[in-house]
Design an enzyme around this catalytic site. Structure first.
Site, PDB file in Angstrom:
ATOM      1  CG  ASP A 173      49.869  44.366  58.298  1.00  0.00           C
ATOM      2  OD1 ASP A 173      49.130  43.801  57.472  1.00  0.00           O
ATOM      3  OD2 ASP A 173      50.893  44.997  57.984  1.00  0.00           O
ATOM      4  CG  ASP A 179      48.942  40.784  54.022  1.00  0.00           C
ATOM      5  OD1 ASP A 179      49.867  41.533  53.680  1.00  0.00           O
ATOM      6  OD2 ASP A 179      48.958  39.545  53.817  1.00  0.00           O
ATOM      7  CG  HIS A 194      56.719  45.073  54.453  1.00  0.00           C
ATOM      8  ND1 HIS A 194      55.588  45.829  54.202  1.00  0.00           N
ATOM      9  CD2 HIS A 194      56.321  43.784  54.426  1.00  0.00           C
ATOM     10  CE1 HIS A 194      54.563  45.013  54.033  1.00  0.00           C
ATOM     11  NE2 HIS A 194      54.980  43.767  54.162  1.00  0.00           N
ATOM     12  CG  ASP A 195      55.828  43.212  50.673  1.00  0.00           C
ATOM     13  OD1 ASP A 195      56.453  42.511  51.489  1.00  0.00           O
ATOM     14  OD2 ASP A 195      54.592  43.308  50.668  1.00  0.00           O
TER      15      ASP A 195
END
Ligand code: TEU
Ligand code: CA
Length: 560
Positions: free
Chosen positions: A99, A201, A330-331
């Site tokens: 990431d 990101d 994960h969101d």
């Protein structure tokens, strides 16, 4: 024809390190835990692992607030552990992407701690500062995604800094060439270590427009500036520069998280000439159950809208870009809980969702636990929440009385990011095989029923089905490269489409309801020369009567 690329033919598996596997029993997943599960991932058949952040971080946003881009947070292990993970993955022919969070740092990053006490610090201009108005007013009416204004006052220098997320995540100033050079040098060092690419990101938001003026106020009481920022063409210049200065000469994969991006922008991001990124995550399909109070409600995704959005991106990027396909990350709350059945047909509906996504054109991403049919958590108390977005929202809406506590907990159980972050369910033992200690967040109580150990031993499990689906992709070029052709987008029950590549054609139809559906395929797929390539139902009768069982998914193959 699309150019062949390994990352188009791959399946990616996302690991959220904190919740994946805890080796040392402190309740937090770690790198040695990931190494222990590499054989499982290899068995599953995925090609690429994406690791969410494992860098040193105060942990306000579970590692998306980074205080050192080039280290490993001690809670996850050491740099030696990471290097061992890379070597162990590579020896199994698994690639690893990491990431890259360069829209912002933590406010505890040395760039920021040096900058905020001293206006003349060399990294002061790595961030975005504005003087208060004459009465101390905020520079504009922009809101931060995790609540409150997008500006916080730095008391030492008496200036506001911009943060699109929380005050603990100051945004970086991409107009500063020195900052950009530092980022590229950091990327270069990770590539030298051997990583196979980056998930970037909120990369669509790095270029702030010169115009920081007010915008129309939304439900949060502020203007949500993401659309305006994402529309700033300057981001493409930055990404082209990054491609030339940091990525040239590396055979890697890049996937950009493209929040608030339009199709037009995505065509530029994923231009097949390779000048920017390989693929992007878009979120239009994820935002279909939003609404007045952002996501804090019980709205559900309407299937016709979902189909139209997916078709728009499939057709919109045909020969002009490349899609990253995902139902989960994960969101997001678990898609199985959003669109599937959590009861008796849980496994059937989990498999149907898998077929529907993996047969679309693009690179599929599996989020940990999705391959087991893991579900949302039922949060009984706000004390169980770990995600600052959810905690802040709970506080704000219950304190101002606009949403009752009961309703807010219900909405959180439906929509919170924490639904995705409960520990991975490896076994039915105490700690779910995730940890021998006290887990950093509660494990979903259904781990005794839903877990990898049980599913690995069962041929008709969700896990076995994912494995089969991944295997299928290797054998049929049409699954990777076939053109998407939608079918009856208005139908509210069945999601159907074709994929076409030279002499191979697929017809995919997925029943999103708990009722049987009569579903007649196009004429070309009605003859005797059609093969039932895949179904999630034992003894499917689809070829005989063109009826889809509840949550049945069918893939027909026709070769000319
Ligand atoms: O997410 C950015 C983003 O815009 C959304 O996915 C957002 O977190 C979500 O819609 C809020 O409900 C990325 C990361 O994936 C996320 O975990 C981080 O919190 C965020 O950036 C800040 O780094
Ligand atoms: Ca640990």
């Amino acid at each position: 024809m699309d150019k062949r690329k390994w990352w188009k033919e791959s399946v990616v598996y996302q690991i959220y390190p904190q919740s994946f596997c805890d080796d040392n029993g402190d309740g937090i997943g770690d790198i040695l835990g990931i190494i222990k599960k590499l054989d499982y991932l290899k068995w599953l058949g995925v090609d690429v692992l994406w690791l969410s952040p494992f860098y040193p971080s105060p942990g306000y946003d579970n590692g998306y607030d980074i205080s050192d881009y080039e280290g490993v947070d001690p809670r996850y292990g050491t740099m030696e552990d990471f290097e061992r993970l890379l070597a162990e993955a590579h020896s199994r022919d698994l690639k690893v992407i990491i990431d890259l969070v360069v829209n912002h740092t933590s406010d505890e990053h040395p760039w920021f701690t040096a900058a905020n006490v001293d206006k003349t610090a060399p990294t002061r201009d790595y961030y975005i500062w504005r003087e208060p108005g004459s009465d101390g007013q905020l520079p504009n009416n922009w809101g931060a995604l995790f609540g409150g204004p997008a500006w916080s006052l730095d008391r030492d220098s008496e200036e506001y800094y911009l943060h699109l997320f929380s005050p603990k995540q100051p945004d970086l100033n991409w107009e500063n060439p020195k900052l950009r050079a530092d980022v590229y040098a950091m990327m270069d060092r990770w590539l030298a270590r051997g990583v196979d690419g980056f998930r970037m990101d909120v990369i669509s938001l790095i270029a702030k427009p010169a115009d920081l003026s007010d915008g129309p106020v939304g439900p949060s009481g502020y203007f949500d500036p993401r659309g305006r920022i994402a529309a700033n063409p300057r981001v493409h210049e930055h990404l082209r520069e990054m491609r030339q200065k940091a990525l040239a000469g590396h055979d890697i994969m890049t996937v950009g998280e493209a929040a608030a991006t339009t199709l037009e922008e995505a065509r530029r991001f994923t231009n097949p000439d390779g000048s920017e990124l390989d693929m992007v995550f878009q979120f239009e399909h994820m935002d279909l159950d939003g609404g007045e109070t952002f996501k804090w409600n019980d709205q559900v995704i309407p299937l016709p809208e979902l189909k139209k959005v997916m078709a728009k991106w499939q057709q919109g990027l045909e020969q002009r870009g490349w899609n990253a396909l995902f139902w989960n990350n994960h969101d997001q709350p678990r898609m199985l809980s959003r669109l599937g059945d959590e009861g008796e047909l849980r496994e059937t509906s989990a498999k149907m969702l898998a077929v529907c996504l993996h047969m679309l054109k693009g690179t599929p991403f599996i989020y940990q636990g999705e391959e087991l049919g893991m579900t949302n958590m039922c949060f009984a108390s706000s004390d169980q929440l770990r995600d600052s977005e959810s905690r802040n929202a709970y506080q704000r809406y219950t304190e101002d009385g606009s949403i009752s506590k009961e309703d807010m907990l219900r909405y959180i159980s439906l929509k919170s990011r924490d639904n995705a972050r409960t520990p991975m369910q490896w076994s039915g033992n105490i700690g779910a095989g995730f940890t021998t200690g006290k887990p950093w967040m509660d494990i979903n109580a259904n781990y005794t029923v839903i877990n990898a150990q049980e599913q690995k031993s069962r041929g008709d499990s969700v896990l076995a089905f994912y494995r089969e689906l991944i295997r299928l992709r290797r054998n049929y070029a049409v699954i990777v490269y076939g053109e998407f052709v939608p079918d009856d987008l208005d139908n509210p029950d069945v999601f159907a489409y074709q994929r076409c590549l030279l002499h191979q054609r697929l017809y995919v139809c997925c029943n999103f309801t708990s009722q049987r559906q009569q579903w007649v395929p196009p004429e070309a797929f009605a003859g005797d020369d059609v093969e039932l390539l895949l179904t999630n139902i034992e003894a499917s009768t689809y070829l005989e009567n063109h009826q889809l069982a509840p949550y049945e998914a069918v893939v027909l193959l026709k070769e000319e």
